[in-house]
Scaffold this active site. Structure first.
Site, PDB file in Angstrom:
ATOM      1  N   LYS A  52       5.233  -4.783   2.713  1.00 57.35           N
ATOM      2  CA  LYS A  52       4.649  -6.009   3.269  1.00 57.35           C
ATOM      3  C   LYS A  52       5.554  -6.563   4.378  1.00 57.35           C
ATOM      4  CE  LYS A  52       2.210  -6.936  -1.004  1.00 57.35           C
ATOM      5  NZ  LYS A  52       2.057  -7.672  -2.248  1.00 57.35           N
ATOM      6  N   GLN A  96       5.173 -12.028  -5.555  1.00 60.53           N
ATOM      7  CA  GLN A  96       4.802 -10.687  -6.017  1.00 60.53           C
ATOM      8  C   GLN A  96       4.581 -10.690  -7.529  1.00 60.53           C
ATOM      9  OE1 GLN A  96       4.068  -8.148  -4.003  1.00 60.53           O
ATOM     10  NE2 GLN A  96       3.648  -6.742  -5.674  1.00 60.53           N
ATOM     11  N   ASP A 119      -2.554 -14.554  -0.587  1.00 59.43           N
ATOM     12  CA  ASP A 119      -3.083 -13.592  -1.556  1.00 59.43           C
ATOM     13  C   ASP A 119      -4.509 -13.952  -1.995  1.00 59.43           C
ATOM     14  OD1 ASP A 119      -1.498 -11.372  -2.283  1.00 59.43           O
ATOM     15  OD2 ASP A 119      -0.063 -12.667  -3.331  1.00 59.43           O
TER      16      ASP A 119
HETATM   17  N1  GUN Z   1       0.934  -7.087  -7.427  1.00 63.16           N
HETATM   18  C1  GUN Z   1       0.041  -6.079  -7.311  1.00 63.16           C
HETATM   19  N2  GUN Z   1      -0.824  -6.342  -6.311  1.00 63.16           N
HETATM   20  C2  GUN Z   1      -0.474  -7.539  -5.798  1.00 63.16           C
HETATM   21  C3  GUN Z   1      -0.977  -8.325  -4.714  1.00 63.16           C
HETATM   22  O1  GUN Z   1      -1.966  -7.997  -4.038  1.00 63.16           O
HETATM   23  N3  GUN Z   1      -0.311  -9.491  -4.498  1.00 63.16           N
HETATM   24  C4  GUN Z   1       0.739  -9.896  -5.234  1.00 63.16           C
HETATM   25  N4  GUN Z   1       1.301 -11.068  -4.942  1.00 63.16           N
HETATM   26  N5  GUN Z   1       1.240  -9.187  -6.228  1.00 63.16           N
HETATM   27  C5  GUN Z   1       0.629  -8.015  -6.501  1.00 63.16           C
END
Ligand code: GUN
Length: 278
Positions: A52, A96, A119
């Site tokens: 990311k 996350q 998100d």
């Molecule tokens: N963990 C697995 N997929 C995601 C996601 O799309 N966003 C976040 N914040 N954590 C995750």
């Protein structure tokens, strides 16, 4: 033989479009800054977080990392989010998941300012999606819609079956397909006659979390199959929830694992970050 939907190529095209947009906005003195919060050092989460941050750097979005120890208290995490909510430099906040067991994920998600919730997990954004209002939309299902559109796959009027009802994928996926005028069925662990229901689908979205569970018996001849799963097999290779080799000859189009849905999640996160350039 099915068309293989190249999520990597489509996500690269989207990232290049966003890069151009960000460069244009920079000339107007406008930027975006994503705060990425990670608790503990789960290796899989670290890989996602790094990807990311790399995507931010490529596009020209600022990113700052907040790495908290595994034993951080929920209160300390909430205090950090509060600080980031109030920080005018920060335009997006991502915590996350998963979080350690002593921290309540729902409480943490609710703490994030819905206007910075890139998100799309906050109940305000989930609610906005369900009543057709603007807001941040969860990245994976949004990425799947983009994959279908950019592959010229019609959604309107077609039978769409989603397997999985999670808050992050299954439920928002159903809402988005509905918004595109699909006829939507959501299946889950208690669904009876799963094979028959799946066989009705023109578009089958699979998010069950079981390696290679879906074989050709679940797939109508000529259907489009979207595989959200990702699993590491004993031989070290990755596979999805769909038995790709078995299903391939039965469908008209299919996403591979890796290189299908996965890269789209990050592209859509970047897209969400770009909505807040100011
Ligand atoms: N963990 C697995 N997929 C995601 C996601 O799309 N966003 C976040 N914040 N954590 C995750």
């Amino acid at each position: 033989m099915a068309k293989i939907i190249d999520g990597k190529a489509i996500s690269n095209a989207i990232k290049d479009e966003l890069k151009e947009y960000v460069e244009k906005k920079k000339k107007e003195g406008k930027t975006a800054n994503l705060a990425v919060v990670q608790v503990g050092n789960d290796p899989a989460s670290s890989v996602y977080v790094n990807n990311k941050k790399k995507a931010c750097a490529y596009i020209g979005i600022g990113s700052s990392s907040y790495e908290l120890p595994e034993d951080v208290t929920q209160e300390e995490l909430l205090l950090l989010i509060d600080r980031l909510n109030k920080d005018e430099e920060i335009t997006g906040i991502l915590v996350q998941l998963p979080l350690p067991a002593h921290i309540n994920e729902d409480t943490v998600i609710r703490k994030i300012d819905p206007g910075k919730d890139v998100d799309g997990f906050h109940p305000m954004n989930v609610g906005a999606l369900s009543i057709g209002e603007d807001g941040f939309v969860s990245c994976t299902p949004q990425g799947i819609i983009e994959l279908l559109k950019r592959s010229d796959i019609e959604i309107s009027g077609r039978e769409c079956v989603v397997i999985g009802r999670s808050n992050i994928v299954g439920k928002p996926m159903a809402m988005l397909l509905l918004r595109e005028n699909g006829t939507v069925t959501v299946c889950h662990s208690r669904t009876k006659n799963l094979k028959e229901v799946c066989k009705r689908a023109d578009i089958l979205v699979v998010a069950i979390g079981k390696p290679k569970m879906i074989d050709h018996e679940y797939v109508k001849e000529g259907a489009v199959v979207i595989d959200v799963g990702i699993h590491r097999m004993e031989n070290g290779k990755l596979c999805g929830d769909v038995d790709f080799d078995d299903v391939c000859s039965h469908c008209s189009a299919i996403t591979p694992v890796p290189g299908g849905v996965g890269p789209m999640t990050i592209a859509m996160l970047m897209n969400n970050c770009c909505k807040n350039i100011s």
